[in-house]
Design an enzyme around this catalytic site. Sequence first.
Site, PDB file in Angstrom:
ATOM      1  CD  GLN A 135      -5.051  32.786 -30.174  1.00 17.97           C
ATOM      2  OE1 GLN A 135      -4.559  33.863 -30.457  1.00 17.97           O
ATOM      3  NE2 GLN A 135      -4.437  31.905 -29.411  1.00 17.97           N
ATOM      4  CB  SER A 138      -5.799  26.625 -24.771  1.00 18.08           C
ATOM      5  OG  SER A 138      -4.590  27.269 -24.997  1.00 18.08           O
ATOM      6  CB  SER A 170      -8.490  36.223 -23.302  1.00 14.29           C
ATOM      7  OG  SER A 170      -7.440  35.535 -22.715  1.00 14.29           O
ATOM      8  CD  GLU A 253       0.879  35.492 -28.419  1.00 14.75           C
ATOM      9  OE1 GLU A 253       1.268  34.366 -28.767  1.00 14.75           O
ATOM     10  OE2 GLU A 253       0.112  35.681 -27.469  1.00 14.75           O
ATOM     11  CB  SER A 379       4.276  27.761 -19.704  1.00  9.79           C
ATOM     12  OG  SER A 379       5.099  26.801 -20.337  1.00  9.79           O
ATOM     13  CD  GLU A 381       7.958  26.153 -16.873  1.00 10.45           C
ATOM     14  OE1 GLU A 381       6.854  26.560 -17.311  1.00 10.45           O
ATOM     15  OE2 GLU A 381       8.454  26.565 -15.813  1.00 10.45           O
TER      16      GLU A 381
END
Lengths: 414, 378
Positions: A135, A138, A170, A253, A379, A381
């Site tokens: 994927q 990012s 990944s 996901e 993350s 956050e």
Amino acid sequence: MNFDDTPQEAAFRAEAKSWIAANAPKALEPELKTSGFGGLYLGSVDPMQAAKAWQKKKAAAGWACLHWPKDYGGRGASPIERVIWGQEEGLYAKLSAPFTIGHGMCGPTVMAFASEDQKRERLPPLASGEEIWCQLFSEPAAGSDLAGLRTRAEKDGDDWVVNGQKIWTSGAQHSDWGLLLTRTDPSVAKHKGLTMFFLNMRSPGVEVRPIRQMNDQRTFNEVFFENVRIPDAQRLGAVGQGWQVSLTTLMNERLSIGSGMPTGFPDLFELACQLETPDGPAVDDPAVRAKLADWAVKASGLRFTAFRALSALSKGETPGPENSIGKLVAGSMMQDIAKFALDLEGHAGLLTDPDDAPALAKFQTMLLRSPATRIEGGSDEILRNIIAERVLGLPPDIRVDKDVAFNAIPTGGR
Amino acid sequence: MNFDFSDEQKQLRDSARRFLEKQSPVAVVRRVLEGDEGYDKELWKGLAEMGFTGAAIPEEFGGAGLGHLELCVIAEELGRSLAPTPFSSSIYLAAEFLMAAGSEEQKAKYLPKLASGEWIGTFAFAEGVGEVTPDRIASGASQGKLSGTKVPVPDGEIADFAVVAANTGGSGVRSVSLFLVDLSGAGVTRTPVKTIDPSRKHARIAFDGAAAEPLGAAGEGWSILTNVLDRAAVLTAFEQVGGSDRALEMARDYALERIAFGRQIGSFQAIKHILADMYVSATLARSNCYWGAYALSTGSAELPEAAATARVSATQAFQHCSTNNIQVHGGMGFTWQFDCHLYYKRSNLLALNLGSLSQWENKLIERMRAGNSAKDAA
């Protein structure tokens, strides 16, 4: 209130159990037991070959991507059956690591947006593990702020020409195909100028560079695109609709429940019970007990939260938002547990060779892997923002770049 | 898998919530908090009329004979509304003691009166500072007479009778026996004590040769009370979860309403993340409570571990949520006028009234070890 299977679920479980008992690669069991925390490590065989062999065997017997339609390489199973399979597969599910992103995120997106021919061509080899997907979302300047990505796709005849860079991909080094989110129009607001594609990772101009991580592994990659041509037929969703398409991916996901994030707690509890101190086993120390109890109720809370979600699935309902807490709790817990375990181990806690270190160095491995868990896939956050906004209904952040054309957003010189 | 309450149980929760919103608004809580009356009598009568007090008491003893899952659902709503009544003393403790250890005569005498709310019962356990252990129970009983001082006893001033833990000779767990004592009888002196949550009254009770009737066999007291405290821990954990949810809602509502720096304070990540963490602890506690409810209602061998898990998790969650509810409210959260302190006080009372958090953490780890060795042996 009970934990019992319905008669249909029990029958399905029995069938899965007996097939696994007859077919699983039992020779790998001892190594699978100690492999974990951020990758598949098998000493005796090539992990990728072992993973592909098990996936192929499962696919041939109808046990791959259970919830996908049969036409696309799945079994047409219900969500709860998929979870039951996962429970029964147990340790051997670790062999699915190379396929997690493809099966969990890329596949469902292709299923929702690709043409019928493409689905029949691409999905069965993805289900059977013959082809691996990654994927490509990012970027160096677009992590938590994913919609700020800059990889450009420009139309040229029937093709799109892609230039730019992805990061934290990944498994890109093993991948045959990739799901790629690009910017096709920088003159509109950032969420509006994105378009999704899938591409062959062997296309000319694609370069994969593994990243050496702080734990000295190389599971994440940088992927560079230089004039890579993608046929327009491999566009997923309309031009400019990439953000909406990516939400389908990310929602899948979040729905892949039941797998259960590892927390490290059972390992720590075992260590505390076995580790002798001058005053007896570490677990008898009140200070150790207080910490163990705190983690015990978190681990148990996650387990029973997952059971509540499974109950909803079992009744054919959509699980509630409570499952969104899993990674947030498990990530920092694993990091704290690793540090505490090393503390208990004393001087030996700094050893990392499994032959020297206590508990086969699993806590040292955990310590060095856990920072990534708290960042990847949202993350801590970002997850707190999601809970606050989508579950508790708090107002979104004030976004200064929301209605500004992407190419007018300040970049800080990058 | 059906790890959830049934539709009927959810309907019961809804009706309990409606009833308590009407009959136990904050004004009622404040009236008890500021007054000398030990509880709200109207509310108590209503809880009995609704069948809530008798929910888990068998029909043959005047109860509704529903079960403990139903009682869990009611407990959550009592915790949410801070209902100022002796429900926990009378139902989670006294009635559970009688159901666990009472003779047929004792059950027939006490349970119908507890179910109807006519009598209030309580449990007189603690005597001094620190964890209650068998050897720290100085109150003694012999030949039907009980002497000693218990403090703090929940609802001690208003209860009609108490289950009292007393020493009956020797040391260790076999030294403790349980007794039923009529609190209006001779040799009983009751004095109110001030506590961190005045909406739930407590007393000091001095027994001086008070008439005491054995409950359960002599020397079995510690084993019975350990089991009943586990049962009460699950029910109290549901009260704590109800309180956690309400404190979280109050904080969320205030974050949406309060404007500072020209925007809703709930749009600041500093506030959002506090609220998200409150949601996390309340969710973990709720899921653990479901395990406790399952173990309580099925008589599962997992009860000791499940109860300690629910207790620790729910105590943490309610303290966390009630504390941060004040923080989100800022200075106004510290006033008597705002309701935040009511939840803060209740959360800290409930954190202690069945034994402290650290004691339950200790029990949890003991029980997990025992469970693991049982599994290893199997």
